[in-house]
Design a protein around this motif. Structure first.
Motif, PDB file in Angstrom:
ATOM      1  N   ILE A   9      -7.647  -2.559  14.908  1.00 63.49           N
ATOM      2  CA  ILE A   9      -6.781  -1.655  14.132  1.00 63.49           C
ATOM      3  C   ILE A   9      -5.456  -1.536  14.869  1.00 63.49           C
ATOM      4  CG2 ILE A   9      -6.495   0.675  13.225  1.00 63.49           C
ATOM      5  CD1 ILE A   9      -9.617   0.798  13.154  1.00 63.49           C
ATOM      6  N   THR A  10      -4.350  -1.780  14.160  1.00 58.43           N
ATOM      7  CA  THR A  10      -3.053  -1.862  14.831  1.00 58.43           C
ATOM      8  C   THR A  10      -2.005  -0.846  14.383  1.00 58.43           C
ATOM      9  OG1 THR A  10      -2.288  -3.485  13.215  1.00 58.43           O
ATOM     10  CG2 THR A  10      -3.337  -4.335  15.222  1.00 58.43           C
ATOM     11  N   ASP A  11      -2.186  -0.193  13.243  1.00 56.08           N
ATOM     12  CA  ASP A  11      -1.117   0.667  12.744  1.00 56.08           C
ATOM     13  C   ASP A  11      -1.644   1.554  11.617  1.00 56.08           C
ATOM     14  OD1 ASP A  11       1.438   1.711  12.473  1.00 56.08           O
ATOM     15  OD2 ASP A  11       2.396  -0.194  12.032  1.00 56.08           O
ATOM     16  N   VAL A  12      -0.814   2.483  11.164  1.00 53.48           N
ATOM     17  CA  VAL A  12      -1.102   3.288   9.979  1.00 53.48           C
ATOM     18  C   VAL A  12      -0.195   2.768   8.877  1.00 53.48           C
ATOM     19  CG1 VAL A  12      -1.026   5.584   8.947  1.00 53.48           C
ATOM     20  CG2 VAL A  12      -1.663   5.317  11.355  1.00 53.48           C
ATOM     21  N   ARG A  13      -0.783   2.295   7.790  1.00 56.62           N
ATOM     22  CA  ARG A  13       0.014   1.738   6.701  1.00 56.62           C
ATOM     23  C   ARG A  13       0.284   2.764   5.617  1.00 56.62           C
ATOM     24  NH1 ARG A  13       0.331  -3.079   2.660  1.00 56.62           N
ATOM     25  NH2 ARG A  13       0.781  -1.817   0.842  1.00 56.62           N
ATOM     26  N   THR A  14      -0.769   3.460   5.164  1.00 56.84           N
ATOM     27  CA  THR A  14      -0.652   4.322   3.994  1.00 56.84           C
ATOM     28  C   THR A  14      -1.465   5.595   4.186  1.00 56.84           C
ATOM     29  OG1 THR A  14      -0.447   2.374   2.592  1.00 56.84           O
ATOM     30  CG2 THR A  14      -1.020   4.414   1.489  1.00 56.84           C
ATOM     31  N   ALA A  59       7.854   2.551   7.741  1.00 55.79           N
ATOM     32  CA  ALA A  59       6.731   1.608   7.814  1.00 55.79           C
ATOM     33  C   ALA A  59       5.504   2.143   7.075  1.00 55.79           C
ATOM     34  CB  ALA A  59       6.372   1.327   9.270  1.00 55.79           C
ATOM     35  N   THR A  60       5.272   3.439   7.157  1.00 59.70           N
ATOM     36  CA  THR A  60       4.097   4.050   6.534  1.00 59.70           C
ATOM     37  C   THR A  60       4.453   4.531   5.136  1.00 59.70           C
ATOM     38  OG1 THR A  60       3.314   4.756   8.700  1.00 59.70           O
ATOM     39  CG2 THR A  60       2.324   5.831   6.795  1.00 59.70           C
TER      40      THR A  60
END
Length: 129
Positions: A9-14, A59-60
């Protein structure tokens, strides 16, 4: 507790926000908050569409998810948006008829205020300098 766990897991998208009427919600986020639409696709399994909006360059995204049993509207989302000038955004949103709370100023804490969307979902705007 300090043991590092490897994860893909690398990031928060949505982040999903439950809405009663996706068209009305989309209009609020685009016209009142000035966000851009990133995605709008029909999804029968949701009983509506998969819609993502975000501030320009963010980004999110925020997914405007159709409400259903167990996912009510009118929640405190915990979402905090940033701005370089909270007072200016507060005044602008208020002039557009957005439900905004008091502009809060505390010592050593960034200025901030609450916003409610068309379904009463709570969001926060925080000054980031």
């Amino acid at each position: 507790m300090n043991e590092k766990i490897n994860t893909p897991i690398t990031d928060v998208r949505t982040v999903g926000v439950p809405v009663a009427d996706q068209d009305r919600a989309l209009a609020f986020y685009l016209e009142k908050l000035g966000f851009e639409k990133r995605l709008d696709a029909p999804v029968e399994q949701l009983g509506g569409r998969w819609i993502e909006v975000a501030p320009a360059g963010a980004a999110t995204t925020i997914a405007l998810v159709p409400t259903h049993e167990g996912v009510p509207t009118g929640i405190e989302t915990g979402i905090r948006f940033t701005t370089p000038d909270a007072a200016a955004v507060h005044a602008d949103l208020q002039s557009r008829g957005v439900d905004v709370g008091e502009l809060l100023h505390w010592p050593d804490v960034p200025a901030m205020f609450a916003v409610r969307d068309q379904d009463g979902n709570g969001l926060e705007i925080i000054e980031q300098t």
